[in-house]
Design a protein around this motif. Sequence first.
Motif, PDB file in Angstrom:
ATOM      1  N   ASN A  49      58.613  49.565  32.293  1.00  0.00           N
ATOM      2  CA  ASN A  49      57.792  48.822  31.765  1.00  0.00           C
ATOM      3  C   ASN A  49      57.953  47.032  32.084  1.00  0.00           C
ATOM      4  N   SER A  50      59.242  46.738  32.699  1.00  0.00           N
ATOM      5  CA  SER A  50      59.400  45.384  33.095  1.00  0.00           C
ATOM      6  C   SER A  50      58.661  45.218  34.554  1.00  0.00           C
ATOM      7  N   ILE A  51      58.501  46.093  35.151  1.00  0.00           N
ATOM      8  CA  ILE A  51      57.958  46.272  36.711  1.00  0.00           C
ATOM      9  C   ILE A  51      56.428  46.011  36.470  1.00  0.00           C
ATOM     10  N   LEU A  52      56.106  46.894  35.313  1.00  0.00           N
ATOM     11  CA  LEU A  52      54.538  46.930  35.068  1.00  0.00           C
ATOM     12  C   LEU A  52      53.970  45.414  34.494  1.00  0.00           C
ATOM     13  N   ASN A  53      55.063  44.827  33.453  1.00  0.00           N
ATOM     14  CA  ASN A  53      54.940  43.849  32.734  1.00  0.00           C
ATOM     15  C   ASN A  53      54.747  42.607  33.808  1.00  0.00           C
ATOM     16  N   GLY A  54      55.531  42.792  34.849  1.00  0.00           N
ATOM     17  CA  GLY A  54      55.576  41.660  35.855  1.00  0.00           C
ATOM     18  C   GLY A  54      54.646  41.647  36.948  1.00  0.00           C
ATOM     19  N   VAL A  55      54.031  42.815  36.980  1.00  0.00           N
ATOM     20  CA  VAL A  55      52.949  42.950  37.963  1.00  0.00           C
ATOM     21  C   VAL A  55      51.665  42.347  37.211  1.00  0.00           C
ATOM     22  N   GLN A  56      51.535  42.821  36.105  1.00  0.00           N
ATOM     23  CA  GLN A  56      50.438  42.251  35.352  1.00  0.00           C
ATOM     24  C   GLN A  56      50.318  40.856  35.122  1.00  0.00           C
ATOM     25  N   ASP A  57      51.586  40.124  34.765  1.00  0.00           N
ATOM     26  CA  ASP A  57      51.663  38.846  34.684  1.00  0.00           C
ATOM     27  C   ASP A  57      51.262  37.909  35.929  1.00  0.00           C
ATOM     28  N   ARG A  58      51.842  38.633  37.121  1.00  0.00           N
ATOM     29  CA  ARG A  58      51.463  38.064  38.240  1.00  0.00           C
ATOM     30  C   ARG A  58      50.350  38.099  38.759  1.00  0.00           C
ATOM     31  N   PHE A  59      49.733  39.302  38.726  1.00  0.00           N
ATOM     32  CA  PHE A  59      48.609  39.626  39.568  1.00  0.00           C
ATOM     33  C   PHE A  59      47.129  39.508  38.779  1.00  0.00           C
ATOM     34  N   GLN A  60      47.226  39.839  37.336  1.00  0.00           N
ATOM     35  CA  GLN A  60      45.967  39.940  36.699  1.00  0.00           C
ATOM     36  C   GLN A  60      45.038  38.822  36.749  1.00  0.00           C
ATOM     37  N   ALA A  61      45.374  37.704  37.004  1.00  0.00           N
ATOM     38  CA  ALA A  61      44.343  36.588  37.004  1.00  0.00           C
ATOM     39  C   ALA A  61      43.776  36.592  38.249  1.00  0.00           C
ATOM     40  N   LEU A  62      44.286  37.320  39.244  1.00  0.00           N
ATOM     41  CA  LEU A  62      43.358  37.474  40.608  1.00  0.00           C
ATOM     42  C   LEU A  62      42.419  38.427  40.727  1.00  0.00           C
ATOM     43  N   PHE A  63      42.529  39.155  39.551  1.00  0.00           N
ATOM     44  CA  PHE A  63      41.265  40.194  39.554  1.00  0.00           C
ATOM     45  C   PHE A  63      39.948  39.472  38.736  1.00  0.00           C
ATOM     46  N   ASN A  64      40.031  38.386  38.519  1.00  0.00           N
ATOM     47  CA  ASN A  64      38.933  37.588  38.348  1.00  0.00           C
ATOM     48  C   ASN A  64      38.422  36.687  39.320  1.00  0.00           C
ATOM     49  N   ARG A  65      39.060  36.532  40.570  1.00  0.00           N
ATOM     50  CA  ARG A  65      38.600  35.690  41.407  1.00  0.00           C
ATOM     51  C   ARG A  65      37.580  36.371  42.637  1.00  0.00           C
ATOM     52  N   PHE A  66      36.618  35.808  42.564  1.00  0.00           N
ATOM     53  CA  PHE A  66      35.402  36.694  43.243  1.00  0.00           C
ATOM     54  C   PHE A  66      35.733  36.818  44.596  1.00  0.00           C
ATOM     55  N   TYR A  67      36.358  35.650  45.301  1.00  0.00           N
ATOM     56  CA  TYR A  67      36.688  35.853  46.743  1.00  0.00           C
ATOM     57  C   TYR A  67      37.678  36.924  47.299  1.00  0.00           C
ATOM     58  N   LEU A  68      38.557  37.322  46.163  1.00  0.00           N
ATOM     59  CA  LEU A  68      39.350  38.520  46.618  1.00  0.00           C
ATOM     60  C   LEU A  68      38.829  39.686  46.362  1.00  0.00           C
ATOM     61  N   ILE A  69      37.857  39.916  45.188  1.00  0.00           N
ATOM     62  CA  ILE A  69      37.066  41.149  44.935  1.00  0.00           C
ATOM     63  C   ILE A  69      36.253  41.245  46.202  1.00  0.00           C
ATOM     64  N   ASN A  70      35.504  40.069  46.774  1.00  0.00           N
ATOM     65  CA  ASN A  70      34.523  40.039  47.799  1.00  0.00           C
ATOM     66  C   ASN A  70      35.340  40.607  49.301  1.00  0.00           C
ATOM     67  N   ALA A  71      36.490  40.014  49.200  1.00  0.00           N
ATOM     68  CA  ALA A  71      37.376  40.199  50.427  1.00  0.00           C
ATOM     69  C   ALA A  71      37.734  41.889  50.592  1.00  0.00           C
ATOM     70  N   ALA A  72      37.975  42.391  49.505  1.00  0.00           N
ATOM     71  CA  ALA A  72      38.437  43.626  49.351  1.00  0.00           C
ATOM     72  C   ALA A  72      37.046  44.719  49.595  1.00  0.00           C
ATOM     73  N   CYS A  73      36.259  44.454  48.834  1.00  0.00           N
ATOM     74  CA  CYS A  73      34.946  45.153  48.836  1.00  0.00           C
ATOM     75  C   CYS A  73      34.370  45.138  50.351  1.00  0.00           C
ATOM     76  N   LEU A  74      34.478  44.049  51.107  1.00  0.00           N
ATOM     77  CA  LEU A  74      33.933  43.876  52.422  1.00  0.00           C
ATOM     78  C   LEU A  74      34.712  44.480  53.174  1.00  0.00           C
ATOM     79  N   HIS A  75      36.033  44.894  53.135  1.00  0.00           N
ATOM     80  CA  HIS A  75      37.177  45.530  54.162  1.00  0.00           C
ATOM     81  C   HIS A  75      36.851  46.791  54.459  1.00  0.00           C
ATOM     82  N   SER A  76      36.375  47.233  55.598  1.00  0.00           N
ATOM     83  CA  SER A  76      35.850  48.577  56.063  1.00  0.00           C
ATOM     84  C   SER A  76      36.896  49.555  55.440  1.00  0.00           C
ATOM     85  N   LYS A  77      37.974  49.332  55.187  1.00  0.00           N
ATOM     86  CA  LYS A  77      39.206  50.440  54.942  1.00  0.00           C
ATOM     87  C   LYS A  77      39.150  50.662  53.236  1.00  0.00           C
ATOM     88  N   PHE A  78      38.640  49.775  52.522  1.00  0.00           N
ATOM     89  CA  PHE A  78      38.437  49.954  51.061  1.00  0.00           C
ATOM     90  C   PHE A  78      37.233  50.193  50.300  1.00  0.00           C
TER      91      PHE A  78
END
Length: 117
Positions: A49-78
């Motif tokens: 629970n503490s690890i999940l809460n920490g991951v969500q607190d730290r990284f949740q806002a990054l899922f709203n940043r289009f440049y990160l989403i675009n970088a992942a979608c344009l990466h040939s591996k993902f």
Amino acid sequence: MSLLARSLDILQGDTTMYLGYLLPVIVPLKSKLQQLKYDGLKFCDPSDNSILNGVQDRFQALFNRFYLINAACLHSKFKFDWITEQSEKDPCMQRIERLLNLNIIYTKKNQREERSS
């Protein structure tokens, strides 16, 4: 916890880490931690629970940043494989298509200007 260790190893890599790796590495980590939470493990529950809460607190806002989403979608591996919901995948595909079309238009315009000068 081996998934957490592998995720950290990938994200801390200095030769193979790219911006496009961030979100696709976090998604399965969050999914696995949530699964462990719902499986009801007795001994690891507080740490999960503490690890999940920490991951969500730290990284949740990054899922709203289009440049990160675009970088992942344009990466040939993902590509779009790391996005689990089709309702999230479609807008991402449309946004990238618009960006590529704008890039094509911009490139053609610059080529015409260079020829005319």
